[in-house]
Design an enzyme around this catalytic site. Sequence first.
Site, short mmCIF file in Angstrom:
data_model
loop_
_atom_site.label_atom_id
_atom_site.label_comp_id
_atom_site.label_asym_id
_atom_site.label_seq_id
_atom_site.Cartn_x
_atom_site.Cartn_y
_atom_site.Cartn_z
N GLU A 333 7.18 -10.75 35.03
CA GLU A 333 8.44 -10.08 35.32
C GLU A 333 8.46 -9.55 36.75
O GLU A 333 7.46 -9.04 37.25
CB GLU A 333 8.71 -8.94 34.33
N CYS A 334 9.58 -9.73 37.40
CA CYS A 334 9.85 -9.26 38.75
C CYS A 334 8.78 -9.72 39.73
O CYS A 334 8.76 -10.86 40.13
CB CYS A 334 10.04 -7.74 38.77
N GLY A 335 7.86 -8.86 40.13
CA GLY A 335 6.83 -9.26 41.07
C GLY A 335 6.02 -10.44 40.57
O GLY A 335 5.65 -11.34 41.34
N ALA A 434 11.11 -13.65 34.69
CA ALA A 434 12.44 -13.18 35.07
C ALA A 434 12.31 -11.91 35.90
O ALA A 434 11.24 -11.28 35.92
CB ALA A 434 13.30 -12.92 33.84
#
Length: 461
Positions: A333-335, A434
């Site tokens: 997720e994200c990073g 994501a």
Amino acid sequence: MRQPRIVIAGTQSGAGKTTVTLGLMAALRRRKLQVQGFKVGPDYIDPSYHSVVTGRVSRNLDTWMMTPSIVQEVFERGSRGSDISVIEGVMGMYDGKDPLSNLGSTAEMSCLLKAPVLLVLNVSSMARSAAAMVLGFQKLDPDVPLAGVIVNQVGSVGHFELVKTAIEQMCGIPVVGYLGRHTVLQIPERHLGLIPALERGEMSGLFDALADAIEATVDVDSILKMAQEAEELPSAPPVLFAGKKREPLVTIAIAKDSAFNFYYPENLELLEWYGARLVEFSPLRGEKVPENADGVYIGGGFPEEFAAELSRQEEVRQSLQRALQNGLPVFAECGGYMYLTGSIKDRQGAVYDMTGAIPASVEMQPKLAALGYREVTALQDTLLLSAGEHARGHEFHYSTIKLDINEQWPFAYESSGMRGKKTEGYAKGNLLAAYTHLHFASNPRMVERFITACRRYRKLG
């Protein structure tokens, strides 16, 4: 549950609630008290400060990502073994998800937890008008247990006495102290790039200075008494952590270092509760995916701050590629999502190779690209969600994803926020990635699905 607790609220963002919160935590620790920190809302920067100051993992309390009963459970579990809980609010006291109600606000949280509120008010260039502001906060919702005030940006002792007299006369609540215009109290701009400095103890001098300032001009004993007099809170029946903890069934590797360090504590604890043994590895330090891993979880962070170092760790990137090719379940997720793409282009225009598991590239932007709550609906069966299932989380990033393929992109979710709906993420086979940081408390079935996928991989392996 008789847990001493206090909420630190602000009249608005920038009023000084983080300064007061950290200073109070540090002052209470000097008294040899066990202090548990909490943060209202999804933010993960302030809790990192809390954790360093208190020596205990700070936790998020969020009435949008969690049900009220789960919020109470998280508060009760987190507070165990502590002498006092200090809850830092979000934005202004009444600011939340809805301008017509207290939904998602610090005010709502204080009522839910029956926690006395200490309001922080910036009184720069203000005298009796300070009383009007506090009175407005009292009158807007009398059910909010507003117990006291701390005034910030005070020009002199005489200035403090003016506003104290006005507030106490008109509002009938105590002004328990003040903070002056001290340059030493300026907290650096908070972003994940500062977390390595926190981990190395480089900010201990700041925390000591904050404690000194609080002890010099704030009545800590009065605040402690307010917290100790908090109404008894009914014990929360377990919802998230109900039943008996399962024996370890699988091993999940957690990427954990200065580049990847944002995980809601409950996400990791739920994985353990449902049968995962967690092992940490550091991509930044060249640690490859552990050979005994049945799954990998790569959380958020700011990998662009360490893009050059991550790019140099070629063996780590190759180990992730091999693991994915072999069918290892991977959630990012994200990073973590950024790290799994082909490259990251930083703000100076330099491009650094990343893992290459996702056919896309990342470009950093000068301004925030996305910020806010998200409700996601799975567009297909994924590692965590079945098609059509929902979960809630938060999105915060300065980067954008550039897709490198012309064929149909395997989007993971339809994501809904304040600005409408969009498709986002990447879901293909055993990989789910994501931008949205999901809170597993919003749909605990995600945990069971992840562990089931890891068990299936282990059996096949």
